[in-house]
Design a protein around this motif. Structure first.
Motif, PDB file in Angstrom:
ATOM      1  N   LEU A  65       0.836  -1.198   0.000  1.00  0.00           N
ATOM      2  CA  LEU A  65       0.000   0.000   0.000  1.00  0.00           C
ATOM      3  C   LEU A  65       0.873   1.251   0.000  1.00  0.00           C
ATOM      4  N   PRO A  66       0.518   2.264  -0.789  1.00  0.00           N
ATOM      5  CA  PRO A  66       1.367   3.454  -0.897  1.00  0.00           C
ATOM      6  C   PRO A  66       1.290   4.388   0.302  1.00  0.00           C
ATOM      7  N   GLU A  67       0.205   4.294   1.079  1.00  0.00           N
ATOM      8  CA  GLU A  67       0.032   5.167   2.239  1.00  0.00           C
ATOM      9  C   GLU A  67      -0.206   4.324   3.485  1.00  0.00           C
ATOM     10  N   LEU A  70      -5.033   4.355   8.448  1.00  0.00           N
ATOM     11  CA  LEU A  70      -6.092   3.499   8.959  1.00  0.00           C
ATOM     12  C   LEU A  70      -7.448   4.052   8.544  1.00  0.00           C
ATOM     13  N   ILE A  71      -8.426   3.188   8.530  1.00  0.00           N
ATOM     14  CA  ILE A  71      -9.774   3.598   8.154  1.00  0.00           C
ATOM     15  C   ILE A  71     -10.288   4.678   9.105  1.00  0.00           C
ATOM     16  N   ILE A 116      -8.255   4.418  -0.717  1.00  0.00           N
ATOM     17  CA  ILE A 116      -8.071   3.004  -1.065  1.00  0.00           C
ATOM     18  C   ILE A 116      -6.959   2.367  -0.230  1.00  0.00           C
ATOM     19  N   SER A 117      -5.995   3.167   0.216  1.00  0.00           N
ATOM     20  CA  SER A 117      -4.975   2.632   1.125  1.00  0.00           C
ATOM     21  C   SER A 117      -5.603   2.284   2.471  1.00  0.00           C
ATOM     22  N   ALA A 118      -6.511   3.140   2.937  1.00  0.00           N
ATOM     23  CA  ALA A 118      -7.206   2.869   4.200  1.00  0.00           C
ATOM     24  C   ALA A 118      -8.059   1.608   4.085  1.00  0.00           C
ATOM     25  N   ARG A 125      -6.243  -6.008   8.102  1.00  0.00           N
ATOM     26  CA  ARG A 125      -6.568  -6.191   9.519  1.00  0.00           C
ATOM     27  C   ARG A 125      -7.631  -7.270   9.704  1.00  0.00           C
ATOM     28  N   LEU A 126      -8.493  -7.421   8.703  1.00  0.00           N
ATOM     29  CA  LEU A 126      -9.525  -8.461   8.765  1.00  0.00           C
ATOM     30  C   LEU A 126      -9.011  -9.812   8.268  1.00  0.00           C
ATOM     31  N   GLY A 127      -7.753  -9.828   7.812  1.00  0.00           N
ATOM     32  CA  GLY A 127      -7.146 -11.091   7.396  1.00  0.00           C
ATOM     33  C   GLY A 127      -7.240 -11.405   5.921  1.00  0.00           C
TER      34      GLY A 127
END
Length: 247
Positions: A65-67, A70-71, A116-118, A125-127
């Motif tokens: 991921l470029p950034e 977190l959501i 989209i990174s978030a 995180r959800l696997g």
């Protein structure tokens, strides 16, 4: 002697954190007041937490991921076109389980890559195994694969990854030799997982990126129906941050 053998056995079973926690319990008298079940529970919890964190770090590294965002870091608001309820729903990962695509559009600097990174980070995180590629990098990857004979391996990876993120879609026309490949990947992914596509162009203009109208219809038909759309608005976030720095 038995204690050291137990610790050694835990390490042999690759339960290293559990072994470390056991050693900490032995070294601290306060743990002696706890019951066997309580001490065992602490060791198991520590091992599970460690394994979960290591898995997350592996997924994040593989996702590229470029950034690092977190959501929870996303700034919501009508002015930006970022609906809290939509992001909250996406954060649950249900769209991945249902294999529903996500389309993010907006002018340059409105935060598409940030969003989209978030999303990618949250899916890790959800696997869910996730992979980020810019459209240009995707086309380069396909070109190299065709040249060096790794075509089958690359195609399996792009089809098999649970969440595929394509950024900057439309910044360059789709090479004619890759259009049918893109169709095949998206078609086969219907049984695997969704695609997240970010573009500074609205989806109504996406047909023009394809070298053939029929191919465009086939790809778009597989993408846009039942997809969640996020249309970002407002001034460039980079410009606003620059003005804040000057102020």
């Amino acid at each position: 002697m038995i204690t050291q053998q137990t610790i050694s056995n835990l390490r042999e079973l690759k339960l290293r954190t559990m072994a470390q926690t056991y050693e900490q319990q032995l070294a601290q008298p306060s743990f002696s007041t706890l019951s066997f079940d309580e001490r065992l529970g602490l060791m198991v919890d520590a091992e599970l937490s460690s394994k979960t964190n290591r898995k997350l770090q592996r997924l994040l590294k593989a996702a590229s991921l470029p950034e690092r965002v977190l959501i929870e870091d996303l700034a919501f608001g009508v002015a930006r076109g970022l609906d809290n309820s939509v992001i909250h729903t996406l954060a649950s990962g249900e769209w991945v389980r249902r294999k529903q695509h996500v389309l993010v559009s907006g002018a340059t600097g409105t935060g598409k890559t940030w969003v989209i990174s978030a999303l990618g980070s949250q899916m890790c995180r959800l696997g869910y195994p996730t992979l980020y590629l810019s459209a240009g990098d995707l086309y380069d990857l396909l070109t190299r694969a065709a040249a060096d004979g790794s075509w089958a391996q690359v195609k399996r990876r792009l089809i098999g990854i649970q969440v595929l993120i394509i950024d900057d879609f439309g910044m360059a026309p789709i090479p004619s030799e890759h259009a049918h490949v893109l169709l095949d990947i998206i078609d086969k992914r219907r049984r695997i997982g969704p695609v997240v596509i970010a573009s500074q162009f609205p989806k109504g203009k996406w047909h023009g990126f394809f070298p053939d109208p029929t191919m465009a219809d086939a790809v778009m038909d597989r993408i846009v129906h039942m997809a969640t759309e996020i249309n970002l608005k407002g001034d460039s976030m980079r410009k606003m941050k620059g003005n804040e720095a000057i102020a």
